[in-house]
Design a protein around this motif. Structure first.
Motif, PDB file in Angstrom:
ATOM      1  N   ALA A 231      50.854 -19.979  98.535  1.00 16.67           N
ATOM      2  CA  ALA A 231      49.446 -19.859  98.931  1.00 16.67           C
ATOM      3  C   ALA A 231      48.872 -18.556  98.381  1.00 16.67           C
ATOM      4  N   THR A 232      47.686 -18.630  97.841  1.00 18.70           N
ATOM      5  CA  THR A 232      47.008 -17.423  97.340  1.00 18.70           C
ATOM      6  C   THR A 232      45.562 -17.455  97.849  1.00 18.70           C
ATOM      7  N   PRO A 233      44.862 -16.327  97.811  1.00 21.40           N
ATOM      8  CA  PRO A 233      43.461 -16.362  98.256  1.00 21.40           C
ATOM      9  C   PRO A 233      42.651 -17.399  97.482  1.00 21.40           C
ATOM     10  N   ALA A 234      42.949 -17.621  96.206  1.00 20.72           N
ATOM     11  CA  ALA A 234      42.188 -18.609  95.428  1.00 20.72           C
ATOM     12  C   ALA A 234      42.550 -20.035  95.835  1.00 20.72           C
ATOM     13  N   ALA A 376      49.862  -8.840 101.525  1.00 20.01           N
ATOM     14  CA  ALA A 376      49.436 -10.058 100.808  1.00 20.01           C
ATOM     15  C   ALA A 376      48.524 -10.898 101.698  1.00 20.01           C
ATOM     16  N   ASP A 377      48.851 -10.992 102.992  1.00 27.20           N
ATOM     17  CA  ASP A 377      47.989 -11.768 103.907  1.00 27.20           C
ATOM     18  C   ASP A 377      46.572 -11.200 103.948  1.00 27.20           C
ATOM     19  N   LEU A 378      46.488  -9.868 103.886  1.00 28.96           N
ATOM     20  CA  LEU A 378      45.164  -9.244 103.967  1.00 28.96           C
ATOM     21  C   LEU A 378      44.350  -9.464 102.684  1.00 28.96           C
ATOM     22  N   GLY A 379      44.972 -10.047 101.681  1.00 33.61           N
ATOM     23  CA  GLY A 379      44.233 -10.452 100.483  1.00 33.61           C
ATOM     24  C   GLY A 379      43.376 -11.683 100.745  1.00 33.61           C
ATOM     25  N   LEU A 389      43.551   1.464 101.513  1.00 33.81           N
ATOM     26  CA  LEU A 389      43.379   1.519 100.050  1.00 33.81           C
ATOM     27  C   LEU A 389      44.609   0.922  99.361  1.00 33.81           C
ATOM     28  N   LYS A 390      45.799   1.260  99.912  1.00 33.97           N
ATOM     29  CA  LYS A 390      47.052   0.746  99.327  1.00 33.97           C
ATOM     30  C   LYS A 390      47.048  -0.789  99.330  1.00 33.97           C
ATOM     31  N   VAL A 391      46.591  -1.368 100.458  1.00 33.89           N
ATOM     32  CA  VAL A 391      46.549  -2.830 100.570  1.00 33.89           C
ATOM     33  C   VAL A 391      45.588  -3.396  99.532  1.00 33.89           C
ATOM     34  N   ARG A 392      44.425  -2.766  99.383  1.00 38.03           N
ATOM     35  CA  ARG A 392      43.417  -3.313  98.450  1.00 38.03           C
ATOM     36  C   ARG A 392      43.898  -3.173  97.000  1.00 38.03           C
ATOM     37  N   LEU A 393      44.568  -2.057  96.693  1.00 38.19           N
ATOM     38  CA  LEU A 393      45.083  -1.895  95.324  1.00 38.19           C
ATOM     39  C   LEU A 393      46.160  -2.940  95.037  1.00 38.19           C
TER      40      LEU A 393
END
Ligand SMILES: Cc1cc2nc3c(=O)[nH]c(=O)nc-3n(C[C@H](O)[C@H](O)[C@H](O)COP(=O)(O)OP(=O)(O)OC[C@H]3O[C@@H](n4cnc5c(N)ncnc54)[C@H](O)[C@@H]3O)c2cc1C
Length: 446
Positions: A231-234, A376-379, A389-393
């Motif tokens: 599973a991916t955000p897309a 990854a879930d927070l993506g 910031l680390k999560v977003r990067l």
């Protein structure tokens, strides 16, 4: 067998984490007692207390390595009994956004035993240790503490056969491995300790699994052990289609309220909606062995025992009781195995384990798998949690790495070593990896 640290260690919960804890404690305590509410002896199928046992359980590469260290010959024994065993990079087809990353030999071993068989084999190995005993069909009711609450001396239990009679099992050390429903946070509060901090990432996940007979001699996936559209955000619908020792199984995943159905037609329609048509082609004519089963998983939970200023002596926590990971990343059992090595280091010092030092070290080994799965879930935009910031990067970089890995075996290898918890995530940030991600050589054969 050991006895340098005390007469008895008691392990609350006899599942994967509890069994691995018992294995390492057996070298340091004269006797180890494992207590569980379920019927364990001879259990071969999914157990009542472990409903997740119906669903495909991947053992990550690091977990396989540790099991082989703790139980020499473990993988070979399973392979000799017909369990599919292969290389993580060549026997599994990993798809991100519908595209398969390049297959490559990694030297990392995938053992597709399925959860009940894996657990029963670990139980058999632990059961062969002469100083480990199991009390099954027994409810754990609470802890036994000193008058000032500063030391845990054992557990209060009630055997199912003795309804109404409580018993005390005394211990020099109690290890809580009772899983996500662990009552240690509440028991500590009752003893006057503050509530342990919890971090939650809410993704509202549903797993639905169906087992299949395949019409022989058709093997829908050739030499593969599994097809894994992640599973991916897309493309938020994911699946694992795996060959297990005695059957094939499909586990479907949906998040944020998208629930893979349990009726056979709805299940097949969901399979058809996956970005990898091979899964639908494989099962459309296969014979289901039963109706699909669902498991709802609201959130990942990390209990921050290492942040508690006070903690009683004689008590440790391990496995899902300490941190519950989103199961789609297949981390839970492997992290329990890594934690067993932490416990081992703490009981091999020759002195009783110090909870605060133990939890500090436990937290260090939980950091990487937690950052990877919670990050990854927070993506996924609808998932609730803190986006640092680390999560977003990470969520900007990893999808690019996966896209570049479609044509780059070096990147596939690096990614699978990190996802398998063999290498730390920092390995993916090395200049030689970053340069391949930023300047991919599409279509190259390396
Ligand atoms: C749908 C799903 C799929 C998963 N897939 C994977 C995967 O692919 N790979 C992977 O590594 N992990 C996976 N996991 C996670 C994995 O199941 C756990 O991490 C693993 O079981 C280790 O858990 P544990 O031993 O800490 O606790 P559990 O397995 O939850 O065991 C807790 C034990 O404690 C006992 N117990 C609890 N309370 C009491 C009580 N009061 N009295 C007596 N006994 C008690 C229970 O009977 C049980 O045996 C998945 C989880 C789910 C939900």
């Amino acid at each position: 067998m050991g006895n340098q640290l005390g007469d008895r260690a008691v392990v609350l919960g006899g599942s994967i984490a509890g069994l691995l804890a018992a294995r390492v404690l057996a070298e340091a305590y004269r006797e180890v007692v494992v207590i569980d509410r379920d019927s364990l002896a001879g259990a071969v199928g999914p157990r009542r207390a472990i409903p997740q046992g119906y669903h495909i359980h991947a053992l990550l590469a690091r977990g396989q390595q540790i099991l082989d260290d703790l139980f020499p010959g473990f993988t070979k024994e399973l392979a000799d009994d017909g369990v599919p065993v292969g290389d993580f990079g060549t026997s599994l087809s990993w798809y991100f956004d519908g595209r398969m990353i390049k297959k490559t030999e990694t030297g990392l071993v995938c053992v597709a035993a399925g959860r009940p068989l894996l657990e029963s084999r670990i139980r058999a190995r632990v059961g062969a240790l002469t100083n480990v005993t199991t009390i099954e069909q027994c409810d754990i009711l609470g802890l036994v503490a000193s008058g000032d609450g500063r030391r845990i001396h054992g557990a209060r239990v009630q055997r199912h056969a003795d309804s109404g009679t409580e018993e005390i099992v005394e211990a020099d050390l109690v290890v809580d491995t009772t899983g996500r429903g662990s009552r240690t946070p509440r028991w500590l509060e009752e003893l006057g300790y503050p509530r342990v901090d919890e971090e939650r990432v809410k993704m509202d996940l549903t797993y639905t699994t169906c087992d299949y007979h395949m019409p022989l001699p058709v093997d829908p996936i050739g030499d593969d052990i599994a097809l894994i559209p992640v599973a991916t955000p897309a493309i938020p619908r994911g699946a694992i289609f795996a060959r297990l020792p005695d059957r094939y199984a499909v586990s479907l995943t949906g998040i944020l309220g998208d629930r893979p159905p349990t009726d056979p037609d709805g299940f097949l329609a969901y399979v058809k909606s996956l970005p990898v048509p091979e899964v639908f082609e494989s099962v459309r004519h296969a014979e289901p062995m039963s109706n699909p089963m669902s498991f709802h998983f609201p959130a990942s939970i990390r209990r921050r025992y290492e942040r508690m200023a006070r903690f009683p002596d004689g008590l440790l926590v391990m496995g899902d009781a300490a941190c519950v990971f989103n199961p789609v990343y297949g981390q839970g059992m492997t992290v329990a195995a890594i934690e067993a090595l932490v416990l081992d280091r703490h009981v091999q010092t020759g002195a009783p384990p110090q909870p605060r030092q133990y939890f500090r070290d436990l937290s260090r080994v939980i950091d990487a798998p937690w950052d990877m799965s919670a990050g990854a879930d927070l993506g996924f935009p609808g998932v609730q949690g803190r986006r640092t910031l680390k999560v977003r990067l990470g969520n900007a970089y990893i999808p690019r790495l996966q896209a570049a890995a479609v044509d780059d075996a070096t990147l596939s290898d690096a990614f699978l070593r990190v996802a398998g918890l063999v290498d730390p995530p920092q390995e993916l940030m090395r200049p030689r990896v970053i340069s391949r991600v930023l300047w991919p050589k599409t279509g190259s054969h390396r």
